[in-house]
Design a protein around this motif. Structure first.
Motif, PDB file in Angstrom:
ATOM      1  N   THR A  31      19.496  11.779  83.321  1.00  0.00           N
ATOM      2  CA  THR A  31      19.104  10.767  82.353  1.00  0.00           C
ATOM      3  C   THR A  31      17.766  10.122  82.696  1.00  0.00           C
ATOM      4  OG1 THR A  31      20.450   9.150  83.546  1.00  0.00           O
ATOM      5  CG2 THR A  31      21.480  10.290  81.688  1.00  0.00           C
ATOM      6  N   LEU A  32      17.281  10.287  83.940  1.00  0.00           N
ATOM      7  CA  LEU A  32      15.981   9.733  84.327  1.00  0.00           C
ATOM      8  C   LEU A  32      14.827  10.457  83.624  1.00  0.00           C
ATOM      9  CD1 LEU A  32      16.469   9.365  88.183  1.00  0.00           C
ATOM     10  CD2 LEU A  32      16.429   7.527  86.487  1.00  0.00           C
ATOM     11  N   HIS A  33      15.005  11.741  83.360  1.00  0.00           N
ATOM     12  CA  HIS A  33      13.972  12.562  82.732  1.00  0.00           C
ATOM     13  C   HIS A  33      14.339  12.833  81.280  1.00  0.00           C
ATOM     14  CE1 HIS A  33      13.591  13.359  87.060  1.00  0.00           C
ATOM     15  NE2 HIS A  33      12.303  13.339  86.785  1.00  0.00           N
ATOM     16  N   TRP A  37      17.527   8.245  75.811  1.00  0.00           N
ATOM     17  CA  TRP A  37      18.931   8.303  76.200  1.00  0.00           C
ATOM     18  C   TRP A  37      19.470   6.907  76.456  1.00  0.00           C
ATOM     19  CZ3 TRP A  37      22.155   6.825  80.149  1.00  0.00           C
ATOM     20  CH2 TRP A  37      23.405   7.437  80.185  1.00  0.00           C
ATOM     21  N   THR A  38      20.660   6.637  75.965  1.00  0.00           N
ATOM     22  CA  THR A  38      21.403   5.419  76.290  1.00  0.00           C
ATOM     23  C   THR A  38      22.855   5.824  76.490  1.00  0.00           C
ATOM     24  OG1 THR A  38      22.035   4.880  74.029  1.00  0.00           O
ATOM     25  CG2 THR A  38      19.915   4.019  74.785  1.00  0.00           C
ATOM     26  N   HIS A  39      23.661   4.926  77.010  1.00  0.00           N
ATOM     27  CA  HIS A  39      25.085   5.237  77.185  1.00  0.00           C
ATOM     28  C   HIS A  39      25.782   5.450  75.846  1.00  0.00           C
ATOM     29  CE1 HIS A  39      25.277   4.817  81.487  1.00  0.00           C
ATOM     30  NE2 HIS A  39      24.495   3.760  81.382  1.00  0.00           N
ATOM     31  N   ILE A  40      25.247   4.851  74.803  1.00  0.00           N
ATOM     32  CA  ILE A  40      25.834   4.985  73.471  1.00  0.00           C
ATOM     33  C   ILE A  40      25.349   6.264  72.803  1.00  0.00           C
ATOM     34  CG2 ILE A  40      25.944   3.949  71.162  1.00  0.00           C
ATOM     35  CD1 ILE A  40      25.588   1.218  72.654  1.00  0.00           C
ATOM     36  N   ARG A  41      24.074   6.571  72.966  1.00  0.00           N
ATOM     37  CA  ARG A  41      23.456   7.739  72.332  1.00  0.00           C
ATOM     38  C   ARG A  41      23.045   8.715  73.433  1.00  0.00           C
ATOM     39  NH1 ARG A  41      18.394   9.431  71.176  1.00  0.00           N
ATOM     40  NH2 ARG A  41      18.157  10.628  69.277  1.00  0.00           N
ATOM     41  N   SER A  42      23.939   9.580  73.828  1.00  0.00           N
ATOM     42  CA  SER A  42      23.663  10.453  74.971  1.00  0.00           C
ATOM     43  C   SER A  42      22.945  11.735  74.562  1.00  0.00           C
ATOM     44  CB  SER A  42      24.951  10.782  75.718  1.00  0.00           C
ATOM     45  OG  SER A  42      25.863  11.419  74.860  1.00  0.00           O
ATOM     46  N   ILE A  43      21.845  11.576  73.841  1.00  0.00           N
ATOM     47  CA  ILE A  43      21.009  12.701  73.435  1.00  0.00           C
ATOM     48  C   ILE A  43      19.566  12.381  73.813  1.00  0.00           C
ATOM     49  CG2 ILE A  43      20.125  14.038  71.491  1.00  0.00           C
ATOM     50  CD1 ILE A  43      22.754  13.551  70.067  1.00  0.00           C
ATOM     51  N   CYS A  44      18.855  13.345  74.345  1.00  0.00           N
ATOM     52  CA  CYS A  44      17.449  13.164  74.686  1.00  0.00           C
ATOM     53  C   CYS A  44      16.590  13.421  73.459  1.00  0.00           C
ATOM     54  CB  CYS A  44      17.017  14.159  75.750  1.00  0.00           C
ATOM     55  SG  CYS A  44      17.736  13.867  77.340  1.00  0.00           S
ATOM     56  N   SER A  45      15.508  12.682  73.368  1.00  0.00           N
ATOM     57  CA  SER A  45      14.556  12.948  72.297  1.00  0.00           C
ATOM     58  C   SER A  45      13.271  13.530  72.867  1.00  0.00           C
ATOM     59  CB  SER A  45      14.254  11.658  71.530  1.00  0.00           C
ATOM     60  OG  SER A  45      13.712  10.688  72.399  1.00  0.00           O
ATOM     61  N   GLY A  46      13.286  13.905  74.119  1.00  0.00           N
ATOM     62  CA  GLY A  46      12.125  14.497  74.782  1.00  0.00           C
ATOM     63  C   GLY A  46      12.118  14.124  76.248  1.00  0.00           C
ATOM     64  N   VAL A  90      23.239  14.551  82.162  1.00  0.00           N
ATOM     65  CA  VAL A  90      24.307  14.000  83.005  1.00  0.00           C
ATOM     66  C   VAL A  90      23.689  13.081  84.044  1.00  0.00           C
ATOM     67  CG1 VAL A  90      25.837  15.979  82.699  1.00  0.00           C
ATOM     68  CG2 VAL A  90      24.255  15.938  84.622  1.00  0.00           C
ATOM     69  N   HIS A  91      24.486  12.238  84.615  1.00  0.00           N
ATOM     70  CA  HIS A  91      24.025  11.351  85.677  1.00  0.00           C
ATOM     71  C   HIS A  91      24.503  11.921  87.006  1.00  0.00           C
ATOM     72  CE1 HIS A  91      22.729   7.686  87.560  1.00  0.00           C
ATOM     73  NE2 HIS A  91      23.901   7.610  88.166  1.00  0.00           N
ATOM     74  N   GLY A  92      23.557  12.338  87.842  1.00  0.00           N
ATOM     75  CA  GLY A  92      23.928  12.822  89.168  1.00  0.00           C
ATOM     76  C   GLY A  92      24.291  14.283  89.264  1.00  0.00           C
ATOM     77  N   GLY A  93      23.623  15.144  88.512  1.00  0.00           N
ATOM     78  CA  GLY A  93      23.937  16.570  88.548  1.00  0.00           C
ATOM     79  C   GLY A  93      23.372  17.285  89.768  1.00  0.00           C
ATOM     80  N   MET A  94      24.096  18.274  90.245  1.00  0.00           N
ATOM     81  CA  MET A  94      23.684  19.101  91.386  1.00  0.00           C
ATOM     82  C   MET A  94      22.343  19.776  91.121  1.00  0.00           C
ATOM     83  SD  MET A  94      24.390  20.790  94.255  1.00  0.00           S
ATOM     84  CE  MET A  94      24.038  22.350  95.039  1.00  0.00           C
ATOM     85  N   GLU A  95      22.125  20.226  89.898  1.00  0.00           N
ATOM     86  CA  GLU A  95      20.912  20.982  89.589  1.00  0.00           C
ATOM     87  C   GLU A  95      19.653  20.154  89.839  1.00  0.00           C
ATOM     88  OE1 GLU A  95      24.407  22.621  87.874  1.00  0.00           O
ATOM     89  OE2 GLU A  95      23.549  20.645  87.493  1.00  0.00           O
ATOM     90  N   GLY A 106      10.958   8.282  91.565  1.00  0.00           N
ATOM     91  CA  GLY A 106      12.174   7.655  91.074  1.00  0.00           C
ATOM     92  C   GLY A 106      13.398   8.249  91.749  1.00  0.00           C
ATOM     93  N   GLY A 107      13.233   9.419  92.334  1.00  0.00           N
ATOM     94  CA  GLY A 107      14.270  10.047  93.141  1.00  0.00           C
ATOM     95  C   GLY A 107      15.472  10.549  92.383  1.00  0.00           C
ATOM     96  N   VAL A 108      16.028  11.595  92.896  1.00  0.00           N
ATOM     97  CA  VAL A 108      17.303  12.129  92.467  1.00  0.00           C
ATOM     98  C   VAL A 108      18.136  12.033  93.735  1.00  0.00           C
ATOM     99  CG1 VAL A 108      18.517  14.118  91.522  1.00  0.00           C
ATOM    100  CG2 VAL A 108      16.146  13.695  90.862  1.00  0.00           C
ATOM    101  N   LYS A 109      18.901  10.995  93.855  1.00  0.00           N
ATOM    102  CA  LYS A 109      19.539  10.641  95.113  1.00  0.00           C
ATOM    103  C   LYS A 109      20.946  11.207  95.256  1.00  0.00           C
ATOM    104  CE  LYS A 109      16.117   7.969  96.288  1.00  0.00           C
ATOM    105  NZ  LYS A 109      15.085   8.500  97.080  1.00  0.00           N
ATOM    106  N   CYS A 110      21.305  11.450  96.508  1.00  0.00           N
ATOM    107  CA  CYS A 110      22.672  11.774  96.870  1.00  0.00           C
ATOM    108  C   CYS A 110      23.332  10.441  97.213  1.00  0.00           C
ATOM    109  CB  CYS A 110      22.687  12.700  98.080  1.00  0.00           C
ATOM    110  SG  CYS A 110      24.336  13.003  98.752  1.00  0.00           S
ATOM    111  N   ALA A 111      24.402  10.118  96.555  1.00  0.00           N
ATOM    112  CA  ALA A 111      25.086   8.850  96.801  1.00  0.00           C
ATOM    113  C   ALA A 111      26.590   9.096  96.884  1.00  0.00           C
ATOM    114  CB  ALA A 111      24.762   7.854  95.699  1.00  0.00           C
ATOM    115  N   PRO A 112      27.064   9.546  98.052  1.00  0.00           N
ATOM    116  CA  PRO A 112      28.497   9.832  98.196  1.00  0.00           C
ATOM    117  C   PRO A 112      29.304   8.539  98.264  1.00  0.00           C
ATOM    118  CG  PRO A 112      27.384  10.137 100.276  1.00  0.00           C
ATOM    119  CD  PRO A 112      26.321   9.807  99.257  1.00  0.00           C
ATOM    120  N   THR A 113      29.556   7.948  97.128  1.00  0.00           N
ATOM    121  CA  THR A 113      30.155   6.611  97.070  1.00  0.00           C
ATOM    122  C   THR A 113      31.537   6.528  97.708  1.00  0.00           C
ATOM    123  OG1 THR A 113      30.906   7.107  94.834  1.00  0.00           O
ATOM    124  CG2 THR A 113      28.850   5.882  95.045  1.00  0.00           C
TER     125      THR A 113
END
Length: 172
Positions: A31-33, A37-46, A90-95, A106-113
């Motif tokens: 969702t960073l790229h 995108w919002t939690h309500i509208r989970s579609i990217c426009s670019g 998705v938020h937090g994908g392996m890819e 902005g980082g793509v972080k590993c956060a093993p909560t």
């Protein structure tokens, strides 16, 4: 854990296999790229073009042609993970983590909560050098069925034959 394997080795290419669709997708998928995108509208426009997008598109397009079609499944769709014509962000994908955790602004972080909350996983093990996470990691959604019949899966030898050799491959 996967994080430890990636900290100890350098990967150039990796693949995650899933079921539920028919596609081969590449980063960005978070969702960073993703513009719009919002939690309500989970579609990217670019905003879904990664620095290596042209090469990843060529790789996935070539794989699509090599794989061919299967019974009930047309040729795989290809593109960025957060391209709405391919799949969804998705938020937090392996890819994305495998591709950009060590260099993406902005980082793509590993956060093993779950483990971190219990004090069982040191945060310092989620900090990476600038060259550890640069693998092209493809998501392959193998079929619409989450649990395809074993005959649809093929064998290790089928990998070397265009169109595969599994029961579901055309031309068997």
């Amino acid at each position: 854990s996967i994080n430890e394997i990636w900290r100890e080795h350098v990967f150039q290419l990796s693949i995650t296999f899933h079921g539920g669709d028919s596609l081969i997708a590449y980063t960005w998928g978070d969702t960073l790229h993703c513009n719009g995108w919002t939690h309500i509208r989970s579609i990217c426009s670019g905003g879904y073009e990664a620095p290596d997008a042209q090469g990843m598109w060529k790789l996935t397009s070539t794989l699509k042609e090599y794989v061919g079609t299967f019974t009930g499944v047309a040729k795989y769709n290809v593109g960025a993970l957060n391209d709405p014509t391919v799949i969804y962000p998705v938020h937090g994908g392996m890819e994305d983590w495998a591709y950009g955790a060590s260099w993406s602004s902005g980082g793509v972080k590993c956060a093993p909560t779950t483990l971190a909350a219990k004090g069982m996983y040191p945060e310092k093990q989620t900090v990476y050098g600038n060259s550890t996470h640069r693998a092209i990691n493809l998501l392959v959604e193998t079929a619409y069925d989450k649990t395809p019949a074993e005959g649809m899966l093929g064998t290790s030898k089928d990998v070397f034959h265009a169109g595969g050799g599994a029961t579901g491959a055309e031309g068997d």
